[in-house]
Each structure stands twice: as structure tokens, then as C-alpha cells.
Design a protein around this motif. Structure first.
Motif, PDB file in Angstrom:
ATOM      1  N   UNK A   1      -5.421  -0.377 -58.099  1.00  0.00           N
ATOM      2  CA  UNK A   1      -4.976  -0.218 -59.345  1.00  0.00           C
ATOM      3  C   UNK A   1      -4.450  -1.559 -60.168  1.00  0.00           C
ATOM      4  N   UNK A   2      -5.153  -2.548 -59.841  1.00  0.00           N
ATOM      5  CA  UNK A   2      -4.616  -3.867 -60.410  1.00  0.00           C
ATOM      6  C   UNK A   2      -3.579  -4.625 -59.868  1.00  0.00           C
ATOM      7  N   UNK A   3      -3.026  -4.010 -58.847  1.00  0.00           N
ATOM      8  CA  UNK A   3      -1.772  -4.744 -58.074  1.00  0.00           C
ATOM      9  C   UNK A   3      -2.220  -4.980 -56.690  1.00  0.00           C
ATOM     10  N   UNK A   4      -1.986  -6.235 -56.323  1.00  0.00           N
ATOM     11  CA  UNK A   4      -2.217  -6.945 -54.998  1.00  0.00           C
ATOM     12  C   UNK A   4      -1.023  -6.926 -54.270  1.00  0.00           C
TER      13      UNK A   4
ATOM     14  N   UNK B   1       1.272   3.321 -59.263  1.00  0.00           N
ATOM     15  CA  UNK B   1       0.487   4.265 -59.784  1.00  0.00           C
ATOM     16  C   UNK B   1       1.302   5.279 -60.050  1.00  0.00           C
ATOM     17  N   UNK B   2       1.601   5.637 -61.496  1.00  0.00           N
ATOM     18  CA  UNK B   2       2.619   6.712 -61.895  1.00  0.00           C
ATOM     19  C   UNK B   2       2.267   8.147 -61.877  1.00  0.00           C
ATOM     20  N   UNK B   3       3.214   9.026 -61.537  1.00  0.00           N
ATOM     21  CA  UNK B   3       2.820  10.408 -61.543  1.00  0.00           C
ATOM     22  C   UNK B   3       3.558  11.216 -62.446  1.00  0.00           C
ATOM     23  N   UNK B   4       2.933  11.686 -63.436  1.00  0.00           N
ATOM     24  CA  UNK B   4       3.907  12.471 -64.336  1.00  0.00           C
ATOM     25  C   UNK B   4       4.972  13.513 -63.706  1.00  0.00           C
ATOM     26  N   UNK B   5       5.978  13.635 -64.423  1.00  0.00           N
ATOM     27  CA  UNK B   5       7.072  14.387 -63.899  1.00  0.00           C
ATOM     28  C   UNK B   5       6.587  15.884 -63.749  1.00  0.00           C
TER      29      UNK B   5
END
Length: 180
Positions: free
Chosen positions: A121-124, A155-159
Motif C-alpha cells: 500500500x505504498x508504505x515500506x 490501510x484505512x477501513x471505513x467506520x
């Protein structure tokens, strides 16, 4: 002339020796599992590519996020579009250095760990991943289990669906290598 030929032959011999220590997996498997009281989610990617270079003690793994398959097509769509943003971040990878010496000339099962960079997700993030490496003649199998915290890779998860998706995802890898 003889000296030049000797250098070329020595170079070819050296390249052949190092090539014998390179092993490739073209159809590795990575699965993940999210367990919550509300819902369990599982997916499998059977197109993971990995390379181990035992002469350098290096391992690399790369996968395409859209190759993960779900039982429910809607979950697959949400995974790629909403959570992993697969168009923006199409791949995940791990590049690391194997921490233990492994004698691949001897059949057996070895505990193995690799310290390196996990990019998702673009994060190392720097990680140490552990597993079991089995040498069986002309085949090497690597099995590894580890966890990934979604917040570590932004990585965000909607509420609305947060109760359906675990904050930490269990990852399982199985790679079968052949000589390159």
C-alpha cells in the motif's frame, strides 16, 4: 591470447557457480485471513514470484494485488478499490537478507529468517519474517506465517465496516523453488 581465454572461461565458470545458487518460484501462494466476531475474510493469490540467491543470502518476493481471489466477488472489489487501492499501489513486495547460513546441498528442514523491507500500500516497513525452508533434492519449499497490522501500512477501513475487518491480518506464504 591464452590469458584472455582463461579469463573468459573463469568468468563463465564463476557465473555458472553463482547461478546454481539462485532459485526461483513463479507460482507461489500467499493467502490472508481476517477474523472478527462478525465476519471472516480469506483470499488467495497463486501468482506470487520469489527469488532466493543463496550465494548472496538474499530473498525477494513480489505479488500483484489484483491476483488475490475471494469467494465473494464483492469482497474482492472492495479489497482492490477501497482498501488496497490496487490501481494506485498495484504490487506488494519483500526484499531481505537471510539471517542464517543454509546448506542447500543437504536435504532437510531449516528454520529461517530474513530481515528486510516489506512494501504494501505504498508504505515500506522493516520486518524480520520467519519460516521453514525444506530442501528436497532439486526442490526447495519455503513456508512462512506472519501478521500485518493494517495501520502500519496506512490501510484505512471505513467506520461502517470496521467490525467486519480485523486490525491485524494473518498472512501465509508457500513458495516452491526450482533452480534458476
Amino acid at each position: 591470447m591464452k590469458k584472455g581465454l582463461l579469463i573468459i572461461l573463469l568468468g563463465l565458470f564463476t557465473a555458472n557457480v553463482f547461478a546454481q545458487n539462485q532459485w526461483i518460484c513463479r507460482k507461489g501462494e500467499t493467502s490472508f485471513f481476517s477474523e472478527t466476531p462478525v465476519e471472516n475474510i480469506a483470499a488467495l493469490n497463486k501468482s506470487v514470484v520469489s527469488l532466493i540467491d543463496f550465494s548472496k543470502g538474499e530473498i525477494a518476493v513480489k505479488m500483484t494485488m489484483t491476483d488475490f481471489k475471494f469467494q465473494n466477488h464483492l469482497m474482492e472489489e472492495h479489497f482492490n478499490e477501497n482498501y488496497m487501492e490496487s490501481e494506485k499501489y498495484p504490487t506488494a513486495s519483500f526484499v531481505g537478507k537471510i539471517q542464517e547460513p543454509i546448506d542447500i546441498s543437504k536435504n532437510g528442514t531449516y528454520d529461517i529468517s530474513a530481515k528486510g523491507q516489506l512494501t504494501m500500500h505504498g508504505v515500506t516497513k522493516e520486518r524480520v519474517l520467519k519460516g521453514k525452508l525444506t530442501v528436497n533434492n532439486n526442490e526447495i519449499t519455503l513456508v512462512s506465517n506472519f501478521d500485518v497490522a493494517l495501520k502500519d501500512h496506512k490501510i484505512e477501513i471505513p467506520t461502517l465496516v470496521i467490525a467486519k475487518i480485523a486490525e491485524v491480518i494473518a498472512i501465509k506464504d508457500k513458495f516452491v523453488y526450482t533452480k534458476k
